[in-house]
Scaffold this motif. Structure first.
Motif, PDB file in Angstrom:
ATOM      1  N   TRP A  46       0.725  -1.289   0.019  1.00 16.57           N
ATOM      2  CA  TRP A  46      -0.214  -0.024   0.089  1.00 16.57           C
ATOM      3  C   TRP A  46       0.969   1.223  -0.209  1.00 16.57           C
ATOM      4  CZ3 TRP A  46      -4.599   1.862  -1.005  1.00 16.57           C
ATOM      5  CH2 TRP A  46      -5.115   2.851  -0.538  1.00 16.57           C
ATOM      6  N   LEU A  47       1.963   1.406   0.975  1.00 17.91           N
ATOM      7  CA  LEU A  47       2.520   2.521   0.944  1.00 17.91           C
ATOM      8  C   LEU A  47       3.733   2.316  -0.105  1.00 17.91           C
ATOM      9  CD1 LEU A  47       2.431   4.895   2.747  1.00 17.91           C
ATOM     10  CD2 LEU A  47       4.430   4.135   3.797  1.00 17.91           C
ATOM     11  N   ASN A  48       3.675   2.905  -1.027  1.00 16.02           N
ATOM     12  CA  ASN A  48       4.427   2.844  -2.577  1.00 16.02           C
ATOM     13  C   ASN A  48       5.635   3.886  -2.158  1.00 16.02           C
ATOM     14  OD1 ASN A  48       5.357   3.741  -5.259  1.00 16.02           O
ATOM     15  ND2 ASN A  48       3.766   2.215  -5.895  1.00 16.02           N
ATOM     16  N   GLY A  49       5.710   4.898  -1.535  1.00 19.43           N
ATOM     17  CA  GLY A  49       6.653   5.855  -1.206  1.00 19.43           C
ATOM     18  C   GLY A  49       6.419   6.649  -0.335  1.00 19.43           C
ATOM     19  N   SER A  50       7.165   7.351   0.501  1.00 21.02           N
ATOM     20  CA  SER A  50       7.132   8.467   1.209  1.00 21.02           C
ATOM     21  C   SER A  50       8.339   9.467   1.345  1.00 21.02           C
ATOM     22  CB  SER A  50       6.799   7.813   2.684  1.00 21.02           C
ATOM     23  OG  SER A  50       8.039   7.311   3.505  1.00 21.02           O
ATOM     24  N   CYS A  51       8.386  10.560   1.962  1.00 19.22           N
ATOM     25  CA  CYS A  51       9.506  11.415   1.622  1.00 19.22           C
ATOM     26  C   CYS A  51      10.529  11.239   2.642  1.00 19.22           C
ATOM     27  CB  CYS A  51       8.778  12.985   2.174  1.00 19.22           C
ATOM     28  SG  CYS A  51       9.041  13.298   4.036  1.00 19.22           S
ATOM     29  N   LEU A  52      10.581  10.342   3.409  1.00 24.72           N
ATOM     30  CA  LEU A  52      11.642   9.800   4.301  1.00 24.72           C
ATOM     31  C   LEU A  52      12.470  10.725   5.138  1.00 24.72           C
ATOM     32  CD1 LEU A  52      13.222   6.968   1.974  1.00 24.72           C
ATOM     33  CD2 LEU A  52      11.550   6.733   3.743  1.00 24.72           C
ATOM     34  N   SER A  53      11.684  12.077   5.177  1.00 21.04           N
ATOM     35  CA  SER A  53      12.347  13.227   5.912  1.00 21.04           C
ATOM     36  C   SER A  53      11.699  13.924   6.964  1.00 21.04           C
ATOM     37  CB  SER A  53      13.176  13.968   4.845  1.00 21.04           C
ATOM     38  OG  SER A  53      12.443  14.881   4.082  1.00 21.04           O
ATOM     39  N   CYS A  54      10.226  13.929   6.776  1.00 24.41           N
ATOM     40  CA  CYS A  54       9.433  14.530   7.571  1.00 24.41           C
ATOM     41  C   CYS A  54       9.497  14.009   9.039  1.00 24.41           C
ATOM     42  CB  CYS A  54       7.846  14.432   6.962  1.00 24.41           C
ATOM     43  SG  CYS A  54       6.979  12.847   7.235  1.00 24.41           S
ATOM     44  N   SER A  55       8.659  14.693  10.141  1.00 22.24           N
ATOM     45  CA  SER A  55       8.731  13.969  11.371  1.00 22.24           C
ATOM     46  C   SER A  55       8.177  12.569  11.261  1.00 22.24           C
ATOM     47  CB  SER A  55       8.257  15.090  12.263  1.00 22.24           C
ATOM     48  OG  SER A  55       6.876  15.292  12.279  1.00 22.24           O
ATOM     49  N   PHE A  56       7.220  12.375  10.807  1.00 25.74           N
ATOM     50  CA  PHE A  56       6.540  11.218  10.901  1.00 25.74           C
ATOM     51  C   PHE A  56       7.512  10.128  10.197  1.00 25.74           C
ATOM     52  CE2 PHE A  56       2.908  13.953  10.685  1.00 25.74           C
ATOM     53  CZ  PHE A  56       2.559  13.701  11.936  1.00 25.74           C
ATOM     54  N   SER A  81       9.678   6.781  12.003  1.00 22.85           N
ATOM     55  CA  SER A  81       9.297   5.409  11.442  1.00 22.85           C
ATOM     56  C   SER A  81       7.738   5.256  11.399  1.00 22.85           C
ATOM     57  CB  SER A  81       9.989   4.295  11.954  1.00 22.85           C
ATOM     58  OG  SER A  81       9.693   4.057  13.425  1.00 22.85           O
ATOM     59  N   ASP A  82       7.147   6.435  11.256  1.00 23.03           N
ATOM     60  CA  ASP A  82       5.590   6.295  11.143  1.00 23.03           C
ATOM     61  C   ASP A  82       5.510   6.774   9.530  1.00 23.03           C
ATOM     62  OD1 ASP A  82       4.097   5.472  13.319  1.00 23.03           O
ATOM     63  OD2 ASP A  82       4.300   7.253  14.153  1.00 23.03           O
ATOM     64  N   GLU A  83       6.103   6.131   8.732  1.00 23.65           N
ATOM     65  CA  GLU A  83       5.861   6.470   7.332  1.00 23.65           C
ATOM     66  C   GLU A  83       4.441   6.467   6.657  1.00 23.65           C
ATOM     67  OE1 GLU A  83       8.969   4.088   8.477  1.00 23.65           O
ATOM     68  OE2 GLU A  83       8.246   2.802   6.701  1.00 23.65           O
ATOM     69  N   PRO A  84       3.608   5.573   7.294  1.00 15.38           N
ATOM     70  CA  PRO A  84       2.306   5.780   6.777  1.00 15.38           C
ATOM     71  C   PRO A  84       1.612   6.879   7.048  1.00 15.38           C
ATOM     72  CG  PRO A  84       2.535   3.482   7.770  1.00 15.38           C
ATOM     73  CD  PRO A  84       3.722   4.334   8.113  1.00 15.38           C
ATOM     74  N   LEU A  85       2.111   7.680   7.890  1.00 19.04           N
ATOM     75  CA  LEU A  85       1.543   9.168   8.452  1.00 19.04           C
ATOM     76  C   LEU A  85       1.989  10.532   7.430  1.00 19.04           C
ATOM     77  CD1 LEU A  85       1.183   8.683  12.172  1.00 19.04           C
ATOM     78  CD2 LEU A  85      -0.302   7.937  10.332  1.00 19.04           C
ATOM     79  N   CYS A  86       3.000  10.110   6.757  1.00 15.76           N
ATOM     80  CA  CYS A  86       3.674  11.248   5.781  1.00 15.76           C
ATOM     81  C   CYS A  86       2.655  11.773   5.006  1.00 15.76           C
ATOM     82  CB  CYS A  86       4.645  10.417   4.972  1.00 15.76           C
ATOM     83  SG  CYS A  86       5.579  11.430   3.930  1.00 15.76           S
ATOM     84  N   GLY A  87       2.890  13.164   5.039  1.00 13.11           N
ATOM     85  CA  GLY A  87       1.810  14.016   4.303  1.00 13.11           C
ATOM     86  C   GLY A  87       2.025  13.663   2.593  1.00 13.11           C
ATOM     87  N   GLN A  88       3.099  13.146   2.379  1.00 18.65           N
ATOM     88  CA  GLN A  88       3.595  12.964   0.836  1.00 18.65           C
ATOM     89  C   GLN A  88       3.497  11.632   0.440  1.00 18.65           C
ATOM     90  OE1 GLN A  88       6.716  15.789  -0.046  1.00 18.65           O
ATOM     91  NE2 GLN A  88       5.974  16.849   1.533  1.00 18.65           N
ATOM     92  N   ALA A  89       2.850  10.638   1.254  1.00 16.90           N
ATOM     93  CA  ALA A  89       2.871   9.416   0.967  1.00 16.90           C
ATOM     94  C   ALA A  89       2.201   9.074  -0.277  1.00 16.90           C
ATOM     95  CB  ALA A  89       2.172   8.472   2.207  1.00 16.90           C
ATOM     96  N   LEU A  90       2.929   7.991  -1.028  1.00 15.75           N
ATOM     97  CA  LEU A  90       2.133   7.788  -2.458  1.00 15.75           C
ATOM     98  C   LEU A  90       1.636   6.305  -2.121  1.00 15.75           C
ATOM     99  CD1 LEU A  90       5.046   8.283  -4.811  1.00 15.75           C
ATOM    100  CD2 LEU A  90       3.320   9.729  -4.311  1.00 15.75           C
ATOM    101  N   LEU A  91       0.163   6.185  -2.614  1.00 13.07           N
ATOM    102  CA  LEU A  91      -0.498   4.915  -2.240  1.00 13.07           C
ATOM    103  C   LEU A  91      -0.550   4.131  -3.587  1.00 13.07           C
ATOM    104  CD1 LEU A  91      -3.092   6.814   0.123  1.00 13.07           C
ATOM    105  CD2 LEU A  91      -0.931   5.756   0.826  1.00 13.07           C
ATOM    106  N   SER A  92      -0.136   2.741  -3.291  1.00 15.35           N
ATOM    107  CA  SER A  92      -0.545   1.847  -4.649  1.00 15.35           C
ATOM    108  C   SER A  92      -1.877   1.593  -4.804  1.00 15.35           C
ATOM    109  CB  SER A  92       0.617   0.466  -4.167  1.00 15.35           C
ATOM    110  OG  SER A  92       1.763   1.007  -3.920  1.00 15.35           O
TER     111      SER A  92
END
Ligand code: NAD
Ligand code: ZN
Length: 353
Positions: free
Chosen positions: A96-106, A110-121
């Motif tokens: 589901w989580l195709n990608g995320s920014c890897l640098s925001c506070s989430f 290691s809360d990548e699913p909460l990233c505001g720029q998450a890409l969803l497959s």
């Protein structure tokens, strides 16, 4: 290894308008960007989320046209020039989580699913209901070579999500956990993870076929919501002291069971909300929630570490949930069965058919 042959065109299921249906057709194969890999998807599980996406059930728009799917297991066939740690020929999964920014506070915590720029497959980017899918290398699931790709595909969303939910619940070995929607895709895997984690599962779903399947998967008891006169009393009665389960994992696709959960969960217990029924609201009595010290919380997929752990349970042979394989061309029929609540376990589509 010689470079794999990548065709210019491929078969895919495409949602051309919200509400569906999906259309089986040939579309171009995309090229991976610098930080991406191209995966030749062999099998993809069909999650209820894919149906929600096609139907436009949620207050979040999908891309259109959309190739759905986010439980895609396959082989890496190409990679961008920045990718160093995923090799051509390795097994990998589109989740589901195709990608995320890897640098925001989430992402940093290691809360990548909460990233505001998450890409969803299969939602904001094309997913795994095609023969060749793209994902960010940092986020693809690493699948060991000894794993069967059809059997592991449901782990890539259903498995990761229920494993994370069980961890979030705080339930400890020997305690009781109610799995609501236990006969479905997430539910059948939840029963297997619960067992592997030393928890006693009370399965809740409808119909004799699902009841038998749940018991075969390790549930201690089964409460049939479609015939029970009092689900709350029946779930409490399924614990030895009658005080109710320590945790509830709510995977159902309707609102009512979310409201029942806070009534039968044990005092000091935790209700984990995972199912995402359209237009649903949580409702629990404030008085009871306070004086029984009940926790109600959401749980959303899992991070990369949860992914690795969920896959490791599978690799060790602890997760064997039932699945049926059909051709990718039959996806619309799978959606119709799912809409009718007629699927026990998971359907997996074979992208070659
Ligand atoms: P599914 O259709 O395979 O299973 C749902 C099950 O719920 C069915 O077996 C159905 O009979 C059962 N059910 C319906 N009403 C019920 C009731 N009143 N009591 C008990 N059981 C009931 O769906 P799935 O693929 O397992 O997905 C379940 C839900 O989880 C979907 O809404 C999906 O979008 C959501 N989901 C959430 C996350 C997350 O990260 N939170 C991840 C994946 C899926
Ligand atoms: Zn899913």
């Amino acid at each position: 290894m010689s470079a794999p042959q990548i065709p210019a065109e491929q078969w895919a299921q495409v949602v051309e308008k919200t509400g569906g249906p999906c259309v089986y057709k040939k579309i171009p194969v995309q090229k991976p960007g610098p930080d991406e890999v191209l995966i030749n998807v062999k099998y993809s599980g069909v999650c209820h989320t894919d149906l929600h996406a096609m139907m436009g059930d949620w207050p979040l728009a999908t891309k259109i046209p959309l190739v759905g799917g986010h439980e895609g297991a396959g082989v890496v066939v190409a990679r961008g020039e920045l990718v160093k740690d995923v090799e051509i020929g390795e097994y990998a999964g589109v989740k589901w989580l195709n990608g995320s920014c890897l640098s925001c506070s989430f992402c940093q915590q290691s809360d990548e699913p909460l990233c505001g720029q998450a890409l969803l497959s299969g939602y904001t980017v094309d997913g795994s209901f095609q023969q060749y899918a793209i994902a960010k290398a940092a986020h693809v699931a690493r699948i060991p070579k000894e794993c069967d790709l059809a059997a592991i595909s449901p782990v890539l969303c259903a498995g990761i999500t229920v494993y994370k939910g069980l961890k979030e619940s705080g339930a400890r070995p020997g305690q009781y956990v109610a799995i609501v929607g236990a006969g479905g895709g997430l539910g059948s895997l939840a029963l297997q993870y619960a067992k592997a984690m030393g928890l006693h599962a009370i399965a809740i779903d409808g119909g004799a076929e699902k009841g038998e399947m749940c018991k075969a998967l390790g549930a201690q008891s089964f409460v049939d919501f479609s015939v029970s006169k009092d689900v709350v009393a029946d779930v409490k009665a399924a614990t030895p002291d009658g005080l109710g389960p320590h945790a509830v994992i709510c995977l159902a696709v309707s609102e009512k069971p979310f409201q029942q959960a806070s009534q039968y969960v044990r005092s000091r217990g935790t209700v984990i909300c995972i199912g995402l029924p359209a237009n649903a609201f949580l409702k629990a009595p404030v008085f009871d929630t306070v004086i029984r010290m009940i926790t109600i919380k959401g749980s959303y997929v899992g991070n990369r570490q949860d992914t690795a752990e969920a896959i490791e349970f599978f690799r060790q042979g602890l997760i064997k949930a039932p699945f049926k394989v059909v051709g990718l061309s039959q996806l619309q029929e799978v959606f119709e069965l799912m809409h009718a609540g007629k699927i026990a376990g998971r359907y997996v589509v074979d992208t070659a058919k």
